[in-house]
Design an enzyme around this catalytic site. Structure first.
Site, PDB file in Angstrom:
ATOM      1  N   ARG A 192      15.959   6.551  26.586  1.00  0.00           N
ATOM      2  CA  ARG A 192      16.246   5.194  26.110  1.00  0.00           C
ATOM      3  C   ARG A 192      15.064   4.603  25.345  1.00  0.00           C
ATOM      4  O   ARG A 192      15.242   3.974  24.290  1.00  0.00           O
ATOM      5  CB  ARG A 192      16.612   4.296  27.298  1.00  0.00           C
ATOM      6  CG  ARG A 192      17.047   2.898  26.919  1.00  0.00           C
ATOM      7  CD  ARG A 192      18.416   2.893  26.260  1.00  0.00           C
ATOM      8  NE  ARG A 192      18.297   2.724  24.811  1.00  0.00           N
ATOM      9  CZ  ARG A 192      19.244   3.016  23.949  1.00  0.00           C
ATOM     10  NH1 ARG A 192      20.389   3.516  24.346  1.00  0.00           N
ATOM     11  NH2 ARG A 192      19.081   2.835  22.679  1.00  0.00           N
ATOM     12  N   LYS A 219       3.197  -9.427   9.474  1.00  0.00           N
ATOM     13  CA  LYS A 219       4.045  -9.994  10.531  1.00  0.00           C
ATOM     14  C   LYS A 219       4.741  -8.864  11.275  1.00  0.00           C
ATOM     15  O   LYS A 219       5.911  -8.578  11.061  1.00  0.00           O
ATOM     16  CB  LYS A 219       5.051 -10.975   9.937  1.00  0.00           C
ATOM     17  CG  LYS A 219       4.397 -12.180   9.303  1.00  0.00           C
ATOM     18  CD  LYS A 219       5.404 -13.058   8.612  1.00  0.00           C
ATOM     19  CE  LYS A 219       4.704 -14.210   7.904  1.00  0.00           C
ATOM     20  NZ  LYS A 219       5.618 -14.961   7.063  1.00  0.00           N
ATOM     21  N   LYS A 245      -5.787 -18.771   1.853  1.00  0.00           N
ATOM     22  CA  LYS A 245      -4.462 -19.346   2.081  1.00  0.00           C
ATOM     23  C   LYS A 245      -4.459 -20.854   1.860  1.00  0.00           C
ATOM     24  O   LYS A 245      -5.486 -21.468   1.637  1.00  0.00           O
ATOM     25  CB  LYS A 245      -3.982 -19.007   3.497  1.00  0.00           C
ATOM     26  CG  LYS A 245      -3.704 -17.517   3.667  1.00  0.00           C
ATOM     27  CD  LYS A 245      -3.075 -17.189   4.983  1.00  0.00           C
ATOM     28  CE  LYS A 245      -1.791 -17.859   5.305  1.00  0.00           C
ATOM     29  NZ  LYS A 245      -0.615 -17.508   4.525  1.00  0.00           N
ATOM     30  N   GLU A 283      -3.387 -17.821  -2.253  1.00  0.00           N
ATOM     31  CA  GLU A 283      -2.044 -18.381  -2.084  1.00  0.00           C
ATOM     32  C   GLU A 283      -2.003 -19.739  -2.769  1.00  0.00           C
ATOM     33  O   GLU A 283      -2.845 -20.597  -2.492  1.00  0.00           O
ATOM     34  CB  GLU A 283      -1.734 -18.533  -0.596  1.00  0.00           C
ATOM     35  CG  GLU A 283      -0.406 -19.157  -0.300  1.00  0.00           C
ATOM     36  CD  GLU A 283      -0.162 -19.329   1.203  1.00  0.00           C
ATOM     37  OE1 GLU A 283       0.749 -20.097   1.553  1.00  0.00           O
ATOM     38  OE2 GLU A 283      -0.878 -18.708   2.007  1.00  0.00           O
TER      39      GLU A 283
END
Length: 185
Positions: free
Chosen positions: A2, A37, A69, A103
């Site tokens: 599993r 992420k 950023k 950014e």
């Protein structure tokens, strides 16, 4: 078995989702990239699944590049420090091969990043028309990356603006598992 199946389902789901994004932008010149992420402890495996699905890995760790950023820019503005000065300091203090990414949320910030010599400019949550203007304004002076709010319903439109990269966090943090089972015969 599993646990092994859970890993395979998860990673196969990532690769499958990635292949859909890659197919959606085919022929535009834009490249789909992942983000950091990822699930703690699974970054290498998830990024491998992204690559197997046909996209590129953005970066593995913070040390793979300098990313300035929106929060950094806000703090700089509060202290009256010009973005161009920060970029010059980062360039002087970093490895000669280290890429610097900024950014931005507006065309004014884009111009500052370009004047400062950013290698990559991330267009964060920009409207499509603003992205098109950013592509025209940049004219190859930096790699342009679109980010924020990207999904399968809008990725083609984003790619058609002329951006170079489209980063999609959902590739790793929201990919549905691919259904599979193991049967012993």
């Amino acid at each position: 078995e599993r646990t092994a199946l859970n890993f395979l389902q998860h990673l196969s789901g990532i690769a499958t989702l990635v292949s859909r994004y890659v197919a959606a932008v085919d022929g535009t010149g834009a490249v789909i990239v992942d983000t950091r992420k990822t699930v703690p402890g699974l970054r290498a495996l998830q990024k491998y699944a992204v690559a197997r699905g046909g996209a590129r890995n953005h970066r593995m760790a913070l040390g793979d590049g300098i990313l300035i950023k929106d929060n950094h820019i806000k703090l700089l503005d509060d202290d009256d420090i010009a973005l161009q000065d920060v970029l010059a300091g980062a360039r002087a203090g970093g490895r000669h091969s280290l890429r610097i990414e900024v950014e931005v949320e507006s065309l004014a910030q884009l111009e500052q990043a370009l004047e400062g010599g950013a290698d990559v400019v991330m267009l964060d949550n920009m409207e499509i028309d603003t992205m098109r203007q950013a592509v025209l304004k940049t004219r190859g002076r930096a790699v342009l990356e679109a980010s924020g709010g990207v999904d399968l319903s809008n990725v083609r439109t984003i790619a058609e603006t002329g951006v170079d990269l489209i980063s999609v966090g959902a590739l790793t943090h929201s990919a549905p598992a691919l259904e599979m089972s193991l049967r012993v015969l």
